[in-house]
Structures are given as C-alpha cells and as structure tokens.
Scaffold this motif. Structure first.
Motif, mmCIF file in Angstrom:
data_model
loop_
_atom_site.group_PDB
_atom_site.id
_atom_site.type_symbol
_atom_site.label_atom_id
_atom_site.label_comp_id
_atom_site.label_asym_id
_atom_site.label_seq_id
_atom_site.Cartn_x
_atom_site.Cartn_y
_atom_site.Cartn_z
ATOM 1 N N ASN A 76 0.852 -1.184 0.000
ATOM 2 C CA ASN A 76 0.000 0.000 0.000
ATOM 3 C C ASN A 76 0.876 1.217 0.000
ATOM 4 N N HIS A 77 0.250 2.377 -0.243
ATOM 5 C CA HIS A 77 1.042 3.587 -0.467
ATOM 6 C C HIS A 77 1.759 4.068 0.782
ATOM 7 N N ARG A 78 1.391 3.515 1.958
ATOM 8 C CA ARG A 78 2.017 3.973 3.183
ATOM 9 C C ARG A 78 3.277 3.188 3.518
ATOM 10 N N GLU A 79 3.529 2.099 2.834
ATOM 11 C CA GLU A 79 4.726 1.322 3.099
ATOM 12 C C GLU A 79 5.971 2.086 2.644
ATOM 13 N N PRO A 80 7.116 1.918 3.336
ATOM 14 C CA PRO A 80 8.367 2.473 2.810
ATOM 15 C C PRO A 80 8.641 1.916 1.424
ATOM 16 N N HIS A 81 8.995 2.781 0.503
ATOM 17 C CA HIS A 81 9.206 2.325 -0.874
ATOM 18 C C HIS A 81 10.326 3.078 -1.586
ATOM 19 N N VAL A 82 11.026 3.954 -0.875
ATOM 20 C CA VAL A 82 12.137 4.718 -1.448
ATOM 21 C C VAL A 82 13.434 4.273 -0.788
ATOM 22 N N LEU A 83 14.425 3.958 -1.629
ATOM 23 C CA LEU A 83 15.744 3.588 -1.131
ATOM 24 C C LEU A 83 16.736 4.695 -1.474
ATOM 25 N N TYR A 84 17.572 5.033 -0.507
ATOM 26 C CA TYR A 84 18.740 5.875 -0.779
ATOM 27 C C TYR A 84 19.959 4.998 -0.550
ATOM 28 N N ILE B 287 16.499 -4.368 -10.165
ATOM 29 C CA ILE B 287 15.390 -4.396 -9.221
ATOM 30 C C ILE B 287 14.261 -3.458 -9.645
ATOM 31 N N THR B 288 14.608 -2.288 -10.169
ATOM 32 C CA THR B 288 13.607 -1.294 -10.542
ATOM 33 C C THR B 288 14.148 -0.391 -11.650
ATOM 34 N N PRO B 289 13.284 0.048 -12.576
ATOM 35 C CA PRO B 289 13.725 1.001 -13.587
ATOM 36 C C PRO B 289 13.755 2.437 -13.068
ATOM 37 N N LEU B 290 13.176 2.656 -11.896
ATOM 38 C CA LEU B 290 13.090 4.010 -11.348
ATOM 39 C C LEU B 290 14.299 4.283 -10.463
ATOM 40 N N VAL B 291 15.421 4.613 -11.108
ATOM 41 C CA VAL B 291 16.682 4.875 -10.422
ATOM 42 C C VAL B 291 17.158 6.272 -10.779
ATOM 43 N N GLU B 292 17.443 7.066 -9.772
ATOM 44 C CA GLU B 292 17.968 8.420 -9.967
ATOM 45 C C GLU B 292 19.421 8.453 -9.516
ATOM 46 N N ALA B 293 20.333 8.569 -10.478
ATOM 47 C CA ALA B 293 21.763 8.580 -10.172
ATOM 48 C C ALA B 293 22.147 9.871 -9.474
ATOM 49 N N LEU B 294 22.935 9.734 -8.426
ATOM 50 C CA LEU B 294 23.432 10.885 -7.668
ATOM 51 C C LEU B 294 24.950 10.760 -7.554
ATOM 52 N N PRO B 295 25.678 11.151 -8.602
ATOM 53 C CA PRO B 295 27.129 10.998 -8.598
ATOM 54 C C PRO B 295 27.762 11.688 -7.403
ATOM 55 N N PRO B 296 28.900 11.187 -6.911
ATOM 56 C CA PRO B 296 29.676 10.114 -7.547
ATOM 57 C C PRO B 296 29.358 8.718 -7.048
ATOM 58 N N ASN B 297 28.625 8.562 -5.908
ATOM 59 C CA ASN B 297 28.535 7.218 -5.336
ATOM 60 C C ASN B 297 27.191 6.928 -4.667
ATOM 61 N N ALA B 298 26.114 7.573 -5.116
ATOM 62 C CA ALA B 298 24.825 7.359 -4.468
ATOM 63 C C ALA B 298 23.706 7.365 -5.505
ATOM 64 N N ALA B 299 22.547 6.892 -5.079
ATOM 65 C CA ALA B 299 21.388 6.859 -5.974
ATOM 66 C C ALA B 299 20.118 6.681 -5.158
ATOM 67 N N PHE B 300 19.018 7.222 -5.685
ATOM 68 C CA PHE B 300 17.695 6.923 -5.175
ATOM 69 C C PHE B 300 17.087 5.814 -6.027
ATOM 70 N N ALA B 301 16.268 4.967 -5.408
ATOM 71 C CA ALA B 301 15.544 3.938 -6.152
ATOM 72 C C ALA B 301 14.120 3.869 -5.609
ATOM 73 N N GLU B 302 13.150 3.930 -6.513
ATOM 74 C CA GLU B 302 11.735 3.806 -6.157
ATOM 75 C C GLU B 302 11.319 2.360 -6.414
ATOM 76 N N VAL B 303 10.938 1.625 -5.350
ATOM 77 C CA VAL B 303 10.669 0.187 -5.493
ATOM 78 C C VAL B 303 9.213 -0.164 -5.210
ATOM 79 N N ARG B 304 8.319 0.815 -5.280
ATOM 80 C CA ARG B 304 6.911 0.537 -4.995
ATOM 81 C C ARG B 304 6.379 -0.607 -5.873
ATOM 82 N N GLY B 305 6.687 -0.554 -7.187
ATOM 83 C CA GLY B 305 6.223 -1.594 -8.091
ATOM 84 C C GLY B 305 6.842 -2.943 -7.805
ATOM 85 N N GLY B 306 8.050 -2.954 -7.252
ATOM 86 C CA GLY B 306 8.730 -4.209 -6.974
ATOM 87 C C GLY B 306 8.214 -4.927 -5.743
#
Length: 347
Positions: free
Chosen positions: A3-11, A37-56
């Motif tokens: 559901n929409h209230r579950e944690p679903h964003v990874l840093y 794992i997910t196509p919703l990945v936001e690259a944050l150079p040089p060594n980090a990224a956000f990933a949205e895994v709600r669909g996963g």
C-alpha cells in the motif's frame, strides 16, 4: 499486498569494500545492480542513488527492506561494493537514515507519522537537507536546536526568522514532508568550453577574465538544459603544448554562474601560474544532474538572492534577444579580449 504507506524509497550510498578509490566504473556497476530491481533509479554521482521500489513490492513479493538486502548482497558479491541503504517513505527520510549511523547497514523507517516524528525529534537542524552551519546558528539564537523544536514552531514564526520560502521549506522538512519524486536519469555527463588566446598569455587578469567568460557560458548552458554540475575541472594548455588539470567538487551542485566562477578562480589560483605562458584554458562542468531534483542550501544572504533573481532576468533577456545581449560588466569596456571562444561540448 503493498500500500502507499509502506516504505518504498531507497537511498543507496556505496564505497569499495577493499578500500580502493571510487571510480566511474564502480558507479556504473552500482546503477546496474539497482536497475535489476527497478527502472526508477535516480543517479546521484559520484557514489549514491535513489531507487523507487513501490512496483517491486508486489512483483518480487518482498518488502522494501528485503529488496534493499538483495541489492546490498548483490553489490557486495558481484563487485565488492559495500552499500549503506536507507529505506523510507520519501527521499529526504531515506537519505537522512543513511547519514544517521556508521556505514555498511540497512536502516528502515516506518511510514506512520509517530515513527517519523520520533526519528526526527532529537536530531539537530543540520541533519535536514539544505540546513548549513549559518542557518543552524540563526535557529539556535531562537532556541531551535533540534528538529523537534522546529516542528513545534508555528510556520509564521519560521518565516519571520528565515523568510517566506526558506521558512516554509524548513517547516515541511522538520515534519518529514518531501515533495521530491524520483526522476530516472542517465549516468551523469559533462559539458566543456574553452578559450584560446591569440598569443602566449602571461597576464593572470586576462586568464581570469577568460575563466569568467567560460563560467558564464557554462552557467547559461546548464540553466537552459535544466542541469546542475557537481564538480569542475580546469585544464590549462601552455606554449609548449603541455597541459595541467585540476578538479574541485562544488560545495553544492549548481548552475549559478557566481558559484561556478568562484570555484574556477580557486582552481586557477591553486595552479600558481604567475609567469606561465598560457595558450588556452578550458573548464569542464562534470557530474551533471537534473536541476528539478536538486536540494539548494537555505541562505539568509539577501545579496545572493538578488544575484539569482538578476541571473533569471538575464536568462529571459537572452532567450528573447540572443545569447550575447547580457554579459558581466568585467567583460565590457576596459576588459581586453585576446581569446577565441570554443563551443561548449557535451559528453
């Protein structure tokens, strides 16, 4: 079922387990693991990224924390990359979790308001995105030394202390509210511009004038493309065709020309080119990111706000009347022009 209230964003913040220097190749490997794992990945150079895994959550039949564990295991086994991962309901909270403890762990924050409040309440204001030492000192003068105290302060009071926009942003952030959505993007690219002198240039003032011109050009290009840079590289070519390069990570990802110019001047001064015979200067803006996802350092500097407003007005004039209708005063009148401009090159 999710559901929409579950944690679903990874840093996800990464480092080499064996202590090797971090590289662009390692960053690409990290992004590839996330993309499995997910196509919703936001690259944050040089060594980090956000990933949205709600669909996963439904696709894999796992929680976000369990998907984070899979990512961490794969990165470690395949590439010797150690990840620290924050799992939360929005990007701000996920990022704060990563910085709230030692590296090499998965930290999860539940989505209910009480859990969020309990996590944020004891932290200092600097833990919030966009709060630097100067703003923290200002808040401390009013006794606002924890996020809990800030959250309990009326919006109007915060706006009187920091201004309308900064006060509202702080009001929301202290309550764990973050409007940022994950924006899938390609690995960061760069743009480059250069100036070649008509003769061997020994005058540092002329070299700095060329740098000012380049920084202005790159700033306009970045803002036009709605990009921000995270670092700059200065390359100087001498009369004997040898070159020297220096890089500097910006204190804040930006497309603001004065910030780019300040960093370029610092790089130039660090080279110590007192009597060097310089034939060309180039500046590369690197680690480009989407400006829409940027976090801007809150500031109490009215002069900086005015510069940004003037910059926006100049950009509007350029779009209407042409690229060269507005230039810094230092490049007009007495400023001698002894160089040829090279085009901005994107890579």
């Amino acid at each position: 079922m999710s559901n929409h209230r579950e944690p679903h964003v990874l840093y996800v913040q990464a480092r080499h387990l064996v202590g090797e220097p971090w590289t662009d190749e390692a960053f690409a490997q990290l992004l590839a693991v996330l993309a499995d794992i997910t196509p919703l990945v936001e690259a944050l150079p040089p060594n980090a990224a956000f990933a949205e895994v709600r669909g996963g959550l439904r696709y894999f039949g796992r929680t976000a924390a369990e998907l984070a564990a899979i990512i961490r295991l794969r990165a470690l086994a395949l590439h010797s990359i150690d990840c620290t991962i924050g799992v939360a309901a929005n990007p701000q909270l996920a990022r704060m979790l990563v910085h709230h403890g030692p590296p090499g762990a998965i930290r999860t924050l539940g989505s209910d308001p009480h859990t969020t409040e309990t996590f944020l309440r004891p932290l200092t204001p600097e833990a919030l995105p966009g709060i630097g030492p100067a703003t923290a000192r200002t808040l401390a003068q009013y006794g606002l030394t924890t996020i809990g105290r800030i959250a309990a302060t009326p919006l109007g009071t915060l706006q009187r202390i920091l201004g309308a926009t900064a006060g509202r942003q702080l009001h929301d952030r202290a309550r764990g509210i973050d409007p940022h959505h994950i924006s899938p993007n390609a690995p960061a690219r760069s743009i480059n511009a250069h100036r070649e002198f008509d003769h061997d240039e020994l005058d540092p003032d002329q070299q700095r004038a060329a740098l000012l011109s380049i920084a202005e050009e790159l700033g306009v290009r970045l803002r036009t493309e709605r990009q921000i840079a995270t670092s700059l590289t200065l390359t100087v070519r001498y009369a004997d065709r040898t070159t020297t390069s220096r890089s500097r990570r910006l204190h804040e990802a930006t497309a603001h020309a004065p910030d780019l110019t300040e960093a370029a001047y610092a790089l130039h001064q660090h080279l110590g080119l007192q009597r060097a015979r310089v034939r060309a200067i180039s500046l590369r803006a690197e680690g480009l990111r989407d400006a829409a996802g940027a976090t801007h350092q809150l500031t109490l500097d009215a002069a900086d706000d005015k510069k940004r407003q003037l910059e926006a007005a100049a950009d509007r004039a350029r779009r209407r009347f042409g690229a060269h209708v507005v230039r810094p005063a230092a490049l007009h009148g007495t400023a001698r022009r002894h160089w040829k401009s090279g085009p901005s090159v994107a890579t």
